[in-house]
Enzyme design. Structure first.
Site, PDB file in Angstrom:
ATOM      1  N   GLU A   1      56.138  20.147  47.389  1.00  0.00           N
ATOM      2  CA  GLU A   1      55.271  21.555  46.029  1.00  0.00           C
ATOM      3  C   GLU A   1      56.279  22.002  45.367  1.00  0.00           C
ATOM      4  OE1 GLU A   1      50.952  22.444  45.909  1.00  0.00           O
ATOM      5  OE2 GLU A   1      51.257  23.290  47.876  1.00  0.00           O
TER       6      GLU A   1
ATOM      7  N   GLU B   1      43.864  19.004  53.724  1.00  0.00           N
ATOM      8  CA  GLU B   1      44.922  18.747  53.065  1.00  0.00           C
ATOM      9  C   GLU B   1      46.068  18.773  53.860  1.00  0.00           C
ATOM     10  OE1 GLU B   1      44.380  20.422  49.425  1.00  0.00           O
ATOM     11  OE2 GLU B   1      46.717  21.102  48.502  1.00  0.00           O
TER      12      GLU B   1
END
Length: 423
Positions: free
Chosen positions: A174, A169
């Site tokens: 974010e 990932e």
């Protein structure tokens, strides 16, 4: 459907908790305790570097107000259930949660519904576009508020066939609403997932909220190296030496845009949180980082017994079978692995006949059309060539490795007949 790839953000917050706000404001970058000290570049330098690269894929989100996102480029993942983090939203396909605004933007909207529940949207390019290397960037005006969690990130193209975290990932951006001035970039892989994700944070140079305006979030990705930037400033670079487990980033990944509500890391909405909240995306673009080659690799594809993947009779007709043959160096055995996930020879694409998903479906040459039937990922550890659309792997028919044997898709089993050496 997936839970574990998200069940790890609290650790990211913990990594940067020890960095003082004063230090962040002074340097314009927050670096986790285990982060590489960032190399910094000006936005002008980043733009100059980018001008030398070829744009290989993009979505500019042009279209009429209220139109759906381009279904040839994006999937919608749907459902509730917390997504492994105790999140509150139910992801939908509704235009109330994802739509073009008529001004060249995609708007992902998190809403509080009349019943007190929350809805939002989560979009992926899985099986439609899965780049390997290059600059991956998006210009985004993020949402704001306690319990709001916008993200632009990637998962390894073999997920869920290869489960997280082995699939890998890459979190490009974010933000948790309780930290409006800070965004995060993180890697998760085998041996460093969940609480052990490897990453760093970047703080707005003036300490302002990232939700106040658009910002460009990007990674520059090459073999054994990933760098993160915000508005052209590189704040973190990672290599295999930085991860305590296996580096799983030399493969294709698909992109994800989502806007979550609540969860263990961001916390939950409170009386200060206003709804609806919007994540506005101006564009998503992928550039070849090699200066215009399109991120391609060209050469022979060789089976484990030394035979070559071959276009039967060197024919360019649609539906020409793909077979094994003795290697001869001609164009029928010269395969190009393109940045869009396709594998090409003689100007056409390696294709699963009829976009079939059943084991035993034949593999052929066909006009390139951008569908999932023509997307392939290569597993560097097993050597498998996998078609994500079907979830199956390329092999010689009947598992017979001999000159003239045609090819098919079959259940991926890690055996030698499904092992291919690519350029």
């Amino acid at each position: 459907m997936r839970a574990s790839p998200l069940a790890r953000r609290p650790r990211v917050a913990a990594l940067v908790a020890s960095v003082s706000i004063a230090g962040l404001l002074a340097t314009g970058a927050a670096v986790a305790a285990n982060a590489v000290v960032p190399a910094r570049t000006s936005a002008g330098t980043a733009a100059a570097d980018l001008s030398a690269a070829a744009l290989t894929w993009s979505d500019e989100f042009n279209g009429a107000a209220g139109a759906a996102p381009d279904a040839t480029k994006w999937n919608h993942e749907t459902g509730a259930g917390g997504w492994g983090n105790g999140e509150l939203q139910n992801y939908t396909t509704s235009r109330n949660n994802s739509a073009l605004d008529g001004n060249g933007n995609l708007v992902i909207t998190a809403r509080r519904e009349a019943d007190g529940g929350y809805t939002s949207a989560r979009m992926t390019t899985k099986g439609k576009y899965q780049p390997q290397y290059g600059r991956i960037e998006s210009r985004i005006k993020i949402a704001r508020g306690q319990g709001i969690w916008p993200a632009f990130w990637m998962l390894g193209g073999q997920f869920p066939g290869t489960p997280w975290p082995n699939s890998g990932e890459i979190d490009i951006m974010e933000n948790v609403g309780k930290e409006p001035h800070r965004v995060h970039g993180t890697l998760h892989g085998p041996g460093y997932s969940g609480a052990g994700g490897i990453g760093a944070a970047y703080t707005h140079p003036q300490g302002w909220s990232f939700a106040d305006d658009f910002h460009t979030f990007a990674i520059d990705w090459s073999p054994d190296r990933i760098s993160w930037s915000v508005d052209g400033t590189v704040y973190q670079t990672r290599t295999p030496a930085d991860v305590p487990g296996t580096w799983v980033y030399n493969q294709q990944f698909f992109m994800i845009l989502n806007l979550a509500v609540g969860g263990a890391w961001p916390g939950y909405p409170d009386g200060t949180t206003q709804f609806p909240q919007q994540m506005v995306v101006d564009y998503v673009r992928v550039y070849d980082g090699t200066g215009g080659s399109g991120g391609t690799r060209t050469g022979t594809v060789t089976a484990s017994n030394g035979l070559c993947l071959d276009v039967a009779g060197a024919s360019t007709a649609n539906e020409t079978p793909i077979q094994l043959a003795h290697c001869n160096g001609n164009a029928a055995q010269s395969w190009t692995f393109a940045g869009d996930g396709s594998v090409r020879a003689l100007g056409k694409c390696l294709d699963v006949a009829g976009a079939g998903t059943a084991a035993g479906t034949r593999v052929q040459l066909y006009d390139c059309n951008g569908t999932g039937a023509q997307r392939w990922t290569h597993d560097g550890s097993t050597g498998a060539l996998r078609n994500p659309n079907s979830g199956r792997c390329l092999q010689p028919a009947g598992r017979v490795q001999s000159d003239g044997t045609r090819t098919e898709i079959a259940n991926c089993d890690g055996s030698s007949v499904q092992r291919w050496r690519i350029p």
